[in-house]
Enzyme design. Structure first.
Site, mmCIF file in Angstrom:
data_model
loop_
_atom_site.group_PDB
_atom_site.id
_atom_site.type_symbol
_atom_site.label_atom_id
_atom_site.label_comp_id
_atom_site.label_asym_id
_atom_site.label_seq_id
_atom_site.Cartn_x
_atom_site.Cartn_y
_atom_site.Cartn_z
ATOM 1 N N THR A 1 -5.244 11.281 -6.121
ATOM 2 C CA THR A 1 -6.369 11.227 -5.195
ATOM 3 C C THR A 1 -7.582 11.968 -5.770
ATOM 4 O OG1 THR A 1 -5.663 13.272 -4.132
ATOM 5 C CG2 THR A 1 -4.811 11.217 -3.185
ATOM 6 N N SER A 2 -8.723 11.768 -5.138
ATOM 7 C CA SER A 2 -9.922 12.503 -5.574
ATOM 8 C C SER A 2 -9.679 14.002 -5.541
ATOM 9 C CB SER A 2 -11.112 12.145 -4.667
ATOM 10 O OG SER A 2 -11.487 10.792 -4.860
ATOM 11 N N PRO B 1 8.379 7.788 -1.076
ATOM 12 C CA PRO B 1 7.895 8.024 0.296
ATOM 13 C C PRO B 1 7.499 9.477 0.562
ATOM 14 C CG PRO B 1 9.798 6.578 0.353
ATOM 15 C CD PRO B 1 9.640 7.019 -1.076
ATOM 16 N N GLU C 1 -3.170 6.764 -8.381
ATOM 17 C CA GLU C 1 -3.090 7.513 -9.648
ATOM 18 C C GLU C 1 -3.751 8.883 -9.561
ATOM 19 O OE1 GLU C 1 -3.238 5.464 -13.325
ATOM 20 O OE2 GLU C 1 -3.078 3.516 -12.352
ATOM 21 N N HIS D 1 -27.349 -5.962 2.776
ATOM 22 C CA HIS D 1 -27.064 -7.277 3.382
ATOM 23 C C HIS D 1 -27.237 -7.270 4.910
ATOM 24 C CE1 HIS D 1 -25.287 -8.423 -0.484
ATOM 25 N NE2 HIS D 1 -25.148 -9.646 -0.028
ATOM 26 N N ALA E 1 6.939 11.724 -2.112
ATOM 27 C CA ALA E 1 6.424 12.294 -3.360
ATOM 28 C C ALA E 1 5.264 11.445 -3.847
ATOM 29 C CB ALA E 1 7.528 12.355 -4.413
ATOM 30 N N GLY E 2 4.068 11.757 -3.337
ATOM 31 C CA GLY E 2 2.857 11.058 -3.755
ATOM 32 C C GLY E 2 2.101 11.931 -4.727
ATOM 33 N N GLN F 1 -25.121 -2.401 3.334
ATOM 34 C CA GLN F 1 -26.327 -2.003 4.072
ATOM 35 C C GLN F 1 -27.508 -2.918 3.738
ATOM 36 O OE1 GLN F 1 -25.815 0.357 6.244
ATOM 37 N NE2 GLN F 1 -27.870 0.529 7.093
ATOM 38 N N PHE G 1 5.660 0.567 -13.094
ATOM 39 C CA PHE G 1 6.093 1.951 -13.326
ATOM 40 C C PHE G 1 6.504 2.558 -11.986
ATOM 41 C CE2 PHE G 1 4.673 6.509 -14.250
ATOM 42 C CZ PHE G 1 5.701 6.780 -15.124
#
Length: 378
Positions: free
Chosen positions: A365-366, A128, A363, A338, A130-131, A336, A123
């Protein structure tokens, strides 16, 4: 309120979990290193009838529901997030707009090869410049007789190197100073269409992320997807479904990180006893399990609402936001637990963190999810 999976959903889960463990997981570390696209895996998924899972049988799909799609995406992502995002984008970004907005003829011609695995779904939305502000689209499609002539570029497009066609957004006119944005189906082998796979990424290395360049690409106006000027509304609906896929991916990555951390904590001895015997580790694992369970329930709820034909935009944004943030958190805690080994590639948990980061960005951002949620609760 029934939290049990249906018999069909449970069968899909069992089948795809076994496939993920036996076929997908063994090569995940190597694919992350070599960036080799998992083509053979997807050929097998096509043979299993998974590539068109939620789409109508009329077009080669399996007629399954969104929860089944979420289950497959989670299980694939648990084994290899590059495989998970390829599948999620194939369905939710590639196939879904065609299924939702295409004519019968368009579905026969373009959705069927996606369902059978002959083509991957992709899709073309992001550009560049337009995010998050997708309304900043600059790609144009100008009428020329019975054709559109398309010029512009797209960025960060998943699967395009392996797609025979994709829907993309372009400006088809102006209403005063307002852009008329439409969606148009474009064959990727059209003259003047270039797909470049040159990105050096932080994670999801075996997935295909491309730039698209369109120079005087000519397509017939019958390739318009949905109504003219409806492209903006269409991709908002498409992204709602895509966010369920991202949420499911995040749950899969978090589950994988949790399982690795739990296994390591049971085996690793420090100060004469296993790490899992220390309360500090037990509490970390308890918090991880809690957050994964919450995230999975949110993904399933958004999926269920979608399947019921009810509004699900808020729940999709919530599940995407929460699941992506806890995936990063769980991966961080797995590293952490590990200790120094968590920083080493062979233990895999560092890969989970690198892969999970994209889910807080792609899709929407937060920050955009919080904007969506705040509007829907206002």
């Amino acid at each position: 309120m029934n939290f049990d999976l249906s018999q069909e959903q449970q069968m899909i889960k069992n089948t795809i979990r076994e496939f993920a463990d036996e076929v997908v997981a063994p090569g995940a570390i190597e694919r992350d290193r070599t960036k080799e696209f998992p083509l053979e895996i997807f050929k097998q998924l096509a043979d299993m009838g998974i590539m068109g899972l939620p789409f109508p049988e009329e077009y080669g799909g399996a007629g399954a529901d969104t929860i089944s799609f979420a289950i497959v995406t989670e299980e694939l992502s648990r084994a290899c997030a590059s495989t998970g995002i390829t599948y999620s984008a194939h369905i939710s970004l590639g196939g879904a707009p065609l299924n939702l907005f295409g004519t019968h003829e368009q579905k026969e011609k373009y959705l069927t090869p996606i369902c059978t695995g002959e083509s991957f779904g992709a899709f073309g939305l992001t550009e560049p410049n337009a995010g998050s502000d997708a309304g900043g689209t600059q790609t144009t499609a100008k009428e020329d007789g019975k054709d559109f002539i398309i010029n512009g570029s797209k960025a960060f497009i998943t699967n395009a190197s392996h797609a025979k066609h994709l829907a993309l957004t372009a400006i088809t006119g102006m209403n005063g100073d307002k852009k008329e944005i439409s969606a148009i189906i474009v064959p990727t082998d059209a003259e003047g269409f270039t797909v470049l796979d040159n990105y050096e990424k932080m994670g999801l290395n075996a997935s295909n992320t491309t730039e698209l360049f369109l120079e005087n690409v000519r397509v017939p106006q019958e390739n318009l997807l949905g109504g003219r000027g409806k492209g903006f509304q269409q991709f908002l609906v498409t992204l709602d479904g895509g966010r369920i896929g991202i949420g499911a991916m995040a749950v899969g990555i978090a589950q994988a990180a949790f399982e690795k951390a739990k296994s390591y904590a049971n085996e690793r001895k420090q100060f004469g006893k296993a790490l899992s015997e220390f309360q500090v580790t037990q509490f970390k694992l308890a918090d991880m399990a809690l957050k994964i369970e919450l995230a999975r329930n949110m993904v399933y709820k958004a999926s269920w609402l979608k399947d019921q034909g009810r509004p699900f935009s808020k729940e999709a944004a919530m599940c995407k936001l929460y699941a992506s943030e806890i995936a990063m958190e769980v991966a961080d805690q797995a590293i952490q637990i590990h200790g120094g080994y968590g920083y080493m590639r062979e233990y895999e948990v560092e890969r989970f963190m690198r892969d999970a980061k994209l889910l807080e960005i792609g899709e929407g951002t937060s920050e955009v999810q919080r904007m969506v949620i705040s509007r829907l609760i206002g």
